[in-house]
Design a protein around this motif. Structure first.
Motif, PDB file in Angstrom:
ATOM      1  N   PHE A 102      -0.017 -10.563  -8.050  1.00  0.00           N
ATOM      2  CA  PHE A 102       1.225 -10.695  -7.301  1.00  0.00           C
ATOM      3  C   PHE A 102       2.390 -10.723  -8.290  1.00  0.00           C
ATOM      4  O   PHE A 102       2.316 -11.383  -9.342  1.00  0.00           O
ATOM      5  N   ARG A 120       6.251 -14.710   1.181  1.00  0.00           N
ATOM      6  CA  ARG A 120       7.010 -14.140   2.287  1.00  0.00           C
ATOM      7  C   ARG A 120       8.064 -15.138   2.785  1.00  0.00           C
ATOM      8  O   ARG A 120       9.213 -14.768   3.083  1.00  0.00           O
ATOM      9  N   ARG A 160       0.406 -15.167  -0.156  1.00  0.00           N
ATOM     10  CA  ARG A 160       1.155 -14.208   0.675  1.00  0.00           C
ATOM     11  C   ARG A 160       2.129 -14.938   1.606  1.00  0.00           C
ATOM     12  O   ARG A 160       3.291 -14.542   1.739  1.00  0.00           O
ATOM     13  N   GLU A 191       2.480  -7.339  -3.813  1.00  0.00           N
ATOM     14  CA  GLU A 191       1.057  -7.468  -4.122  1.00  0.00           C
ATOM     15  C   GLU A 191       0.579  -6.128  -4.654  1.00  0.00           C
ATOM     16  O   GLU A 191       0.650  -5.116  -3.960  1.00  0.00           O
TER      17      GLU A 191
END
Length: 381
Positions: free
Chosen positions: A62, A36, A32, A49
């Protein structure tokens, strides 16, 4: 009855795939955070996700989309398995809008952050590390297990290098970073120490290949790809002194270009990427909705046509039955219908034909039919 084995589907030229294991407990958070960061930097167009309700139990999925040189869009899907005592296994499949160019960035680097001790960069079967040197185990039994596992696994390209003598610091560096970026997380470099040559070749003997002293070998995998000849992918001398290993790099690149079947589990992973993709642009969403409208319309037209055909057939059956009853008259018993067989249309066709023939046989002679012959005596008088 003997059945022929299923032939694996070929790997499309647009597809890039690999898999590995994250040995730490924080794999989801690492993904994550890195996704990002890459989106904020503009490296990724977008990522997603997939909600837990749409994934298998214990899995995380993902998706990411980016562009490579030439404005070619790449879509990729990483599936993170359930945690086990050895970590979390992950599978990554990417597909581009045109045949894959190994000079493009590695899709693995679009999901995972890279550093020397990255816990995600461990190959699943042998435990070797991507973009690093993986020394063969000192124990002979474990050494044979690793080489046999590498030979039977076709998710990665396994390169085996023999150190003719103990190399210095420059010689201990991995040769994989010298390959194009698209191979950095698909090639595992195994190193055999000087005294391990005989044991290594004993393990490889059943596969019909041999590692030369001081040289290297690209393992064929099982099954070997079409066009593989051991001599073409064997390098007699590799100097582990910082010299650019042109011959070895060429052998790995040529092997990567060979057509190969999808590895075990690769077909399902590719199907999931294509059929379960969620990260759609606005244009893609509109196109999908239009496609659904077209499919619904075609289905409705097919249902309407089928209904009209059945209605027409029922009307013909009703008319035929009416003609049969009129021809039979009030004193004729109705004949029992035969048990239907075949499709409804075939049954109806046979019934109509039977009713027509029966009606013809029961129809009375007309007034214009042939007269009865008079007795011969009346002609003579």
């Amino acid at each position: 009855m003997l059945t022929s084995p299923t032939v694996p589907a070929p790997t499309p030229s647009t597809v890039w795939l690999t898999r590995g294991r994250h040995t730490g407990p924080t794999a989801p958070d690492v993904l994550r955070k890195n996704l990002r960061s890459l989106k904020d930097a503009g490296t990724l167009q977008d990522f997603l996700e997939v909600p837990d309700a749409e994934t298998a139990e214990g899995e995380l999925v993902f998706e990411a989309r980016w562009q490579v040189p030439g404005d070619v869009t790449v879509r990729a899907r990483l599936t993170l398995g359930e945690w086990s005592g050895r970590g979390q296994e992950w599978t990554l499949v990417a597909e581009a809008e045109r045949p894959w160019d190994l000079r493009w960035p590695s899709p693995a680097a679009m999901f995972w952050p890279w550093d020397e001790d990255a816990p995600w960069g461990q190959e699943t079967v042998t435990g070797g590390r991507y973009a690093d040197v993986s020394a063969l185990p000192a124990d002979d039994k474990e050494l044979r297990r690793v080489l046999r596992g590498a030979q039977r696994d076709t998710w990665t390209i396994d390169l085996l290098v023999h150190e003719a003598m103990t190399p210095d610091e420059r010689g201990r560096r991995s040769l994989v970073p010298l390959l194009p970026p698209g191979l950095h997380h698909r090639v595992v470099e195994h190193r055999a120490a000087p005294h391990q040559l005989r044991t290594a070749n004993w393990a490889l003997r059943e596969f019909g290949v041999e590692l030369p002293r001081g040289g290297a070998l690209v393992l064929p995998g099982s099954p070997a790809p079409a066009g593989y000849e051991a001599a073409d992918f064997t390098v007699r001398s590799v100097f582990l002194d910082g010299t650019h290993p042109t011959e070895l790099l060429d052998a790995v690149n040529r092997f990567a270009a060979l057509p190969k079947p999808l590895p075990d589990g690769g077909e399902a992973a590719l199907a999931a990427l294509r059929d379960e993709w969620r990260l759609l642009t606005l244009e893609e969403e509109l196109a999908r909705e239009r496609s659904l409208v077209v499919r619904y319309r075609e289905a409705l037209e097919a249902m309407t046509q089928s209904r009209d055909l059945y209605r027409e057939a029922a009307e013909q059956a009703h008319e035929a039955l009416k003609a049969y009853r009129e021809a039979a008259g009030p004193g004729e018993p109705a004949q029992p219908a035969a048990r239907p067989a075949g499709s409804p249309f075939q049954q109806l066709g046979r019934t109509l034909e039977r009713l027509r023939e029966t009606a013809k046989g029961l129809r009375p002679a007309t007034a214009e039919g042939p007269r009865e012959r008079e007795p011969a005596g009346d002609e003579a008088g």
